[in-house]
Design a protein around this motif. Structure first.
Motif, mmCIF file in Angstrom:
data_model
loop_
_atom_site.group_PDB
_atom_site.id
_atom_site.type_symbol
_atom_site.label_atom_id
_atom_site.label_comp_id
_atom_site.label_asym_id
_atom_site.label_seq_id
_atom_site.Cartn_x
_atom_site.Cartn_y
_atom_site.Cartn_z
ATOM 1 N N ASP A 70 -8.995 1.134 -23.111
ATOM 2 C CA ASP A 70 -8.558 0.629 -24.406
ATOM 3 C C ASP A 70 -9.717 0.143 -25.275
ATOM 4 O O ASP A 70 -9.579 0.003 -26.493
ATOM 5 C CB ASP A 70 -7.571 -0.544 -24.215
ATOM 6 C CG ASP A 70 -6.341 -0.126 -23.403
ATOM 7 O OD1 ASP A 70 -6.102 1.097 -23.330
ATOM 8 O OD2 ASP A 70 -5.663 -1.006 -22.873
ATOM 9 N N TYR A 71 -10.887 -0.134 -24.633
ATOM 10 C CA TYR A 71 -11.974 -0.778 -25.356
ATOM 11 C C TYR A 71 -12.479 0.039 -26.562
ATOM 12 O O TYR A 71 -12.658 -0.524 -27.652
ATOM 13 C CB TYR A 71 -13.130 -1.078 -24.410
ATOM 14 C CG TYR A 71 -14.263 -1.808 -25.091
ATOM 15 C CD1 TYR A 71 -14.181 -3.179 -25.344
ATOM 16 C CD2 TYR A 71 -15.396 -1.120 -25.514
ATOM 17 C CE1 TYR A 71 -15.215 -3.854 -25.991
ATOM 18 C CE2 TYR A 71 -16.429 -1.788 -26.167
ATOM 19 C CZ TYR A 71 -16.337 -3.158 -26.409
ATOM 20 O OH TYR A 71 -17.343 -3.808 -27.067
ATOM 21 N N ALA A 75 -12.320 -1.754 -30.123
ATOM 22 C CA ALA A 75 -13.568 -2.122 -30.807
ATOM 23 C C ALA A 75 -13.652 -1.453 -32.170
ATOM 24 O O ALA A 75 -14.050 -2.073 -33.173
ATOM 25 C CB ALA A 75 -14.763 -1.738 -29.943
ATOM 26 N N LYS A 76 -13.261 -0.200 -32.228
ATOM 27 C CA LYS A 76 -13.307 0.528 -33.492
ATOM 28 C C LYS A 76 -12.398 -0.119 -34.542
ATOM 29 O O LYS A 76 -12.792 -0.322 -35.714
ATOM 30 C CB LYS A 76 -12.888 1.978 -33.234
ATOM 31 C CG LYS A 76 -12.895 2.853 -34.470
ATOM 32 C CD LYS A 76 -12.473 4.270 -34.122
ATOM 33 C CE LYS A 76 -12.427 5.135 -35.380
ATOM 34 N NZ LYS A 76 -11.972 6.536 -35.042
ATOM 35 N N ALA A 77 -11.169 -0.478 -34.117
ATOM 36 C CA ALA A 77 -10.216 -1.091 -35.056
ATOM 37 C C ALA A 77 -10.711 -2.465 -35.502
ATOM 38 O O ALA A 77 -10.579 -2.853 -36.677
ATOM 39 C CB ALA A 77 -8.849 -1.190 -34.399
ATOM 40 N N PHE A 78 -11.292 -3.244 -34.577
ATOM 41 C CA PHE A 78 -11.754 -4.593 -34.908
ATOM 42 C C PHE A 78 -12.914 -4.546 -35.911
ATOM 43 O O PHE A 78 -12.928 -5.281 -36.912
ATOM 44 C CB PHE A 78 -12.170 -5.328 -33.641
ATOM 45 C CG PHE A 78 -12.641 -6.738 -33.894
ATOM 46 C CD1 PHE A 78 -11.770 -7.707 -34.385
ATOM 47 C CD2 PHE A 78 -13.964 -7.096 -33.666
ATOM 48 C CE1 PHE A 78 -12.215 -9.004 -34.630
ATOM 49 C CE2 PHE A 78 -14.408 -8.380 -33.906
ATOM 50 C CZ PHE A 78 -13.535 -9.338 -34.389
ATOM 51 N N TYR A 79 -13.856 -3.678 -35.658
ATOM 52 C CA TYR A 79 -15.002 -3.591 -36.574
ATOM 53 C C TYR A 79 -14.601 -2.995 -37.928
ATOM 54 O O TYR A 79 -15.196 -3.320 -38.961
ATOM 55 C CB TYR A 79 -16.120 -2.782 -35.923
ATOM 56 C CG TYR A 79 -16.836 -3.586 -34.853
ATOM 57 C CD1 TYR A 79 -17.515 -4.772 -35.176
ATOM 58 C CD2 TYR A 79 -16.798 -3.180 -33.520
ATOM 59 C CE1 TYR A 79 -18.148 -5.509 -34.196
ATOM 60 C CE2 TYR A 79 -17.430 -3.921 -32.537
ATOM 61 C CZ TYR A 79 -18.109 -5.090 -32.874
ATOM 62 O OH TYR A 79 -18.723 -5.828 -31.917
ATOM 63 N N THR A 86 -9.755 -6.738 -43.780
ATOM 64 C CA THR A 86 -8.304 -6.660 -43.631
ATOM 65 C C THR A 86 -7.900 -7.159 -42.258
ATOM 66 O O THR A 86 -8.711 -7.206 -41.318
ATOM 67 C CB THR A 86 -7.828 -5.216 -43.800
ATOM 68 O OG1 THR A 86 -8.514 -4.389 -42.855
ATOM 69 C CG2 THR A 86 -8.114 -4.703 -45.202
ATOM 70 N N ALA A 87 -6.647 -7.506 -42.116
ATOM 71 C CA ALA A 87 -6.146 -8.001 -40.834
ATOM 72 C C ALA A 87 -6.159 -6.885 -39.790
ATOM 73 O O ALA A 87 -6.085 -5.706 -40.102
ATOM 74 C CB ALA A 87 -4.737 -8.562 -41.024
ATOM 75 N N TYR A 88 -6.254 -7.323 -38.537
ATOM 76 C CA TYR A 88 -6.263 -6.369 -37.423
ATOM 77 C C TYR A 88 -5.161 -6.737 -36.445
ATOM 78 O O TYR A 88 -4.940 -7.925 -36.165
ATOM 79 C CB TYR A 88 -7.616 -6.409 -36.701
ATOM 80 C CG TYR A 88 -7.524 -5.959 -35.257
ATOM 81 C CD1 TYR A 88 -7.409 -4.604 -34.935
ATOM 82 C CD2 TYR A 88 -7.527 -6.896 -34.219
ATOM 83 C CE1 TYR A 88 -7.305 -4.203 -33.612
ATOM 84 C CE2 TYR A 88 -7.423 -6.497 -32.895
ATOM 85 C CZ TYR A 88 -7.304 -5.153 -32.592
ATOM 86 O OH TYR A 88 -7.190 -4.742 -31.291
#
Length: 793
Positions: A70-71, A75-79, A86-88
């Motif tokens: 899942d990492y 990580a891609k979505a968080f960055y 925007t919110a994550y």
């Protein structure tokens, strides 16, 4: 101002304290990051859950905390959220301190100042593992239910008197509605029910709603494309706690296939009854236990029996007695296992003759796979059986012929071997039980010195689309070398592609060895013939010395006379010339004798030419004159005038005549009294060939020995080696003639040989007892002697 600032700071600290209190008490995993995503705070609950320290998160601990699968996406979505402000949120698995990964719902929100700049990120992870598992289980259950409905062609619908509330996926498929268009109306559903069935279905439904009871009903529907389906519908009411009818749950089973199967079965049974009496074979049917239920008329006519006869055990009369046990066992096994039955057996015709039939029985099953009937057909294969037996015998004879002739057969294509006969397996030393060998395995057994040549010739012939022959050796694992001759012809398709190459392979090892042995024996025979010639010349040495001495002595006397004539005054030149001419003549005569000796002694290869046989015989008599004179033998010749020339090796045929003359002279030297007479004759045969006879007045040939005198190494004389007459016969055979022995009617022995005409094939097949056309000559004087005739020199 200072007092105001101090109050603000105190309020900020109070707010931060309150926030930390909230963070530590919220039932979830809370954390915060700076604007750039670097961790600024990790709640104690998260530290306890992960078993990690804040410093570890500062140094990239999130990668160990999030599941490896899942990492990357997390990580891609968080960055992406940090970059866009925007919110994550997302669903991911987080590692607990004990190593177990559990599903969490993660959400991260930015905190912005008045200018809209992100000054902090706050995140919360809530454990949803049980919900996730329940959701997955529900999804699997729904998938299984949908698959079960699809496999069973069962749709589910829910509705009330006015509205359809639910349609399952399979219901959409059965009724032909598109789920993308939403729930169909009750009116649309009613319109798809077959007009002939619509009123009956409506009455059933209305009665069910009014009476609050369930119902079941069968009806047809018609789709827009004209497809008709048969449905079996079952409905059950659902009530509220107060007993009010809330909705009706119904299932619709698509039984179209089974309906069609039933109709097809009925149609099949009808057609079967129709063909039962028309098919060209003996047809029967039986119940699941094997009891006869029907026999076609053709079977009854064939057997001359009635149906009742078969019901009462008539099968035992119908079958050949020798075939009953095996047939009954096979039929019983088929009935017990429900498998097809087939057999080859003999059935009795009405006239009593038994003929071979192939019988096959098949079970007929209902939609529940239960056997409801057995049907069987017996087809007369008597002629085919006889032909099969003939073919089997032919194949056995062919295999035996291949074995006896050492001839195998094979077929192959570009990549593999397609067929090998038993003899081919034997020739190449492969075991048939291991199956067909690979082409590579076969090529490994071809002699390395022959492989490339054979391969290139075969490829060239295939490219040129012509037959080809190969000679090569194979080396078996035990070291045995075999010589093979093969003839092959490639077969091509209509488009010109190679289909296969068919070959015959002949093991010529024995023939090759025989040829080598024959060549060795031929050389040995030639050597023995030369030794025989030398042996004869040794025996003739004394006689030849006398022959040579005479011309030498005469030449000496004539030379002295010439010298005497020279001493005269004046010299007599005419006398001198005459004397010297005599010296030359005497020298030539001595030279001829030496030449004849040289021809007989030297080991020269055979040279065939046409020559005068009478002249050759005269030369041999002159060569043997010393032995003839020494033993007191008188020689007479009856040589046919104008005798046709013969074709052959002059020296070899003279050797035969010389051997016969010396044998006769030696045989006659053993008699004490009576004349020693030798008669040599030639005669023209009616076929164009010639006969030669050598007759003597010696002791003759013992009847016990006459069949063996031409055998190699057979002799009755202590000093003989038994090869003379054997070699003579070989020479005559090689010239296409025959050599044999007879006894003279008046005593002595007679050796004869024949030679063919040079203008005809070298075959003279007259029997030795056939005297027609042979010269009689003068009789050789009788003499009764007990001494054995030595036939082999």
């Amino acid at each position: 101002m200072s007092k105001h600032c101090n109050g603000a700071r105190a309020a900020l600290r109070e707010g931060e304290f309150t926030l930390r209190q909230i963070i530590e008490t919220v039932p979830g995993l809370i954390w915060s990051n700076g604007p750039d995503g670097e961790p600024t705070h990790v709640g104690q609950r998260l530290l306890s859950y992960s078993g990690m320290r804040f410093e570890e998160f500062k140094q990239g601990g999130w990668e160990a905390f999030v599941h490896p699968d899942d990492y990357p996406e997390t990580a891609k979505a968080f960055y992406h959220a940090i970059q866009t402000g925007t919110a994550y949120q997302g669903l991911t698995r987080l590692r607990r301190a004990d190593g177990e990964f559990r599903w969490h719902h993660a959400r991260c929100e930015p905190l912005c100042d008045r200018q809209g700049r992100v000054v902090q990120w706050y995140g919360l992870c809530v454990d949803v593992d049980e919900c996730k598992r329940a959701e997955d289980q529900l999804r699997r259950s729904e998938a299984h239910l949908a698959e079960a409905q699809r496999l069973s062609h069962t749709g589910v619908s829910v509705g009330n008197e006015s509205t359809i509330l639910y349609f399952s996926e399979e219901a959409y498929r059965i009724w032909g509605f598109d789920p993308a268009l939403g729930m169909p109306s009750r009116e649309a559903v009613w319109q798809r029910i077959h007009p002939d069935d619509r009123d009956g279905v409506r009455a059933k439904a209305e009665h069910s709603f009014s009476e609050k009871t369930g119902y079941s009903h069968g009806y047809r529907i018609v789709l827009p494309d004209g497809t008709a389906k048969h449905l079996e519908s079952i409905a059950q009411p659902v009530f509220s706690p107060s007993g009010e009818l809330v909705e009706m749950i119904g299932t619709q089973i698509d039984v179209t296939e089974s309906k069609h199967a039933e109709e097809a079965l009925r149609e099949s049974e009808y057609k079967l009854r129709q063909i039962f009496e028309t098919v060209p074979g003996l047809l029967w049917s039986a119940d699941p236990a094997g009891e006869p239920t029907q026999l076609n008329q053709r079977l009854l006519d064939y057997t001359g029996m009635r149906f009742e006869d078969f019901k009462h055990g008539g099968w035992e009369v119908f079958l050949h007695p020798d075939d009953i046990p095996e047939t009954a066992s096979a039929l019983q096994h088929a009935i017990q296992t429900g498998t097809s039955y087939q057999a080859v057996n003999r059935l009795r015709r009405a006239d009593g003759e038994f003929r071979w039939h192939h019988t096959r029985g098949e079970p007929l099953r209902d939609h529940q796979r239960r056997i409801v009937q057995w049907y069987g057909l017996s087809v007369d294969i008597d002629e085919a059986k006889e032909a099969e037996e003939r073919l089997r015998r032919s194949e056995a004879y062919l295999a035996e012929a291949q074995s006896l002739s050492h001839t195998g057969s094979a077929a192959y294509n570009d990549t593999k071997i397609l067929y090998w006969s038993d003899e081919t397996y034997r020739i190449f030393g492969f075991d048939p039980r291991n199956g067909l060998p690979s082409r590579e395995a076969v090529e490994r057994r071809i002699h390395p010195d022959d492989l490339e040549r054979a391969r290139e010739k075969a490829l060239r012939a295939v490219r040129q689309k012509k037959n080809y022959e190969l000679q090569y050796r194979i080396a078996l694992p035990a070291g045995l070398i075999k010589y093979i001759e093969s003839t092959s012809y490639p077969k091509f398709s209509a488009s010109g592609d190679l289909v296969e190459v068919v070959s015959t392979l002949l093991d010529v090892t024995e023939r090759k060895h025989a040829q080598e042995e024959h060549e060795r024996l031929s050389q040995l025979e030639a050597n023995l013939a030369h030794m025989n010639r030398l042996s004869m010349m040794g025996e003739l040495a004394a006689s030849l010395a006398h022959e040579i001495t005479q011309p030498i002595a005469a030449a000496r006397n004539n030379a002295r006379a010439a010298m005497h004539f020279l001493d005269r005054h004046p010299s007599d030149l005419d006398e001198i010339r005459e004397a010297l001419a005599s010296v030359v003549s005497d020298s030539d005569r001595a030279g001829d004798i030496i030449d004849r000796i040289r021809d007989h002694i030297k080991k020269a290869p055979p040279r065939k030419s046409r020559f005068d046989l009478n002249g050759a015989i005269d030369e041999v008599i002159g060569l043997a004159q010393g032995a003839i004179n020494t033993n007191g033998v008188s020689v007479r010749t009856l040589l046919t005038e104008a005798l046709a020339d013969v074709q052959g090796d002059r020296v070899q045929l003279q050797q035969v005549v010389l051997n016969l003359i010396l044998n006769a002279v030696e045989a006659m030297s053993t008699i004490e009294a009576g004349p020693r007479e030798l008669l040599i004759s030639t005669d023209q045969a009616q076929t164009g060939g010639v006969f030669v006879s050598v007759r003597d007045s010696g002791p003759g040939i013992d009847a016990d020995h006459i069949d063996r005198i031409f055998d190699a190494f057979y002799t009755t004389k202590s000093s003989g080696v038994g090869m003379g007459l054997s070699i003579c016969r070989s020479i005559i055979d090689a010239h296409g003639g025959r050599l044999w022995a007879d006894k003279n009617a008046s005593g002595g022995a007679m050796l004869r040989f024949s030679l063919p005409s040079p203008d005809k094939e070298p075959t003279i097949s007259r029997h030795p007892d056939d005297r027609t056309g042979e010269p009689d000559g003068d009789s050789v004087s009788d003499a009764a002697h007990q001494t054995a005739y030595e036939g082999n020199k």
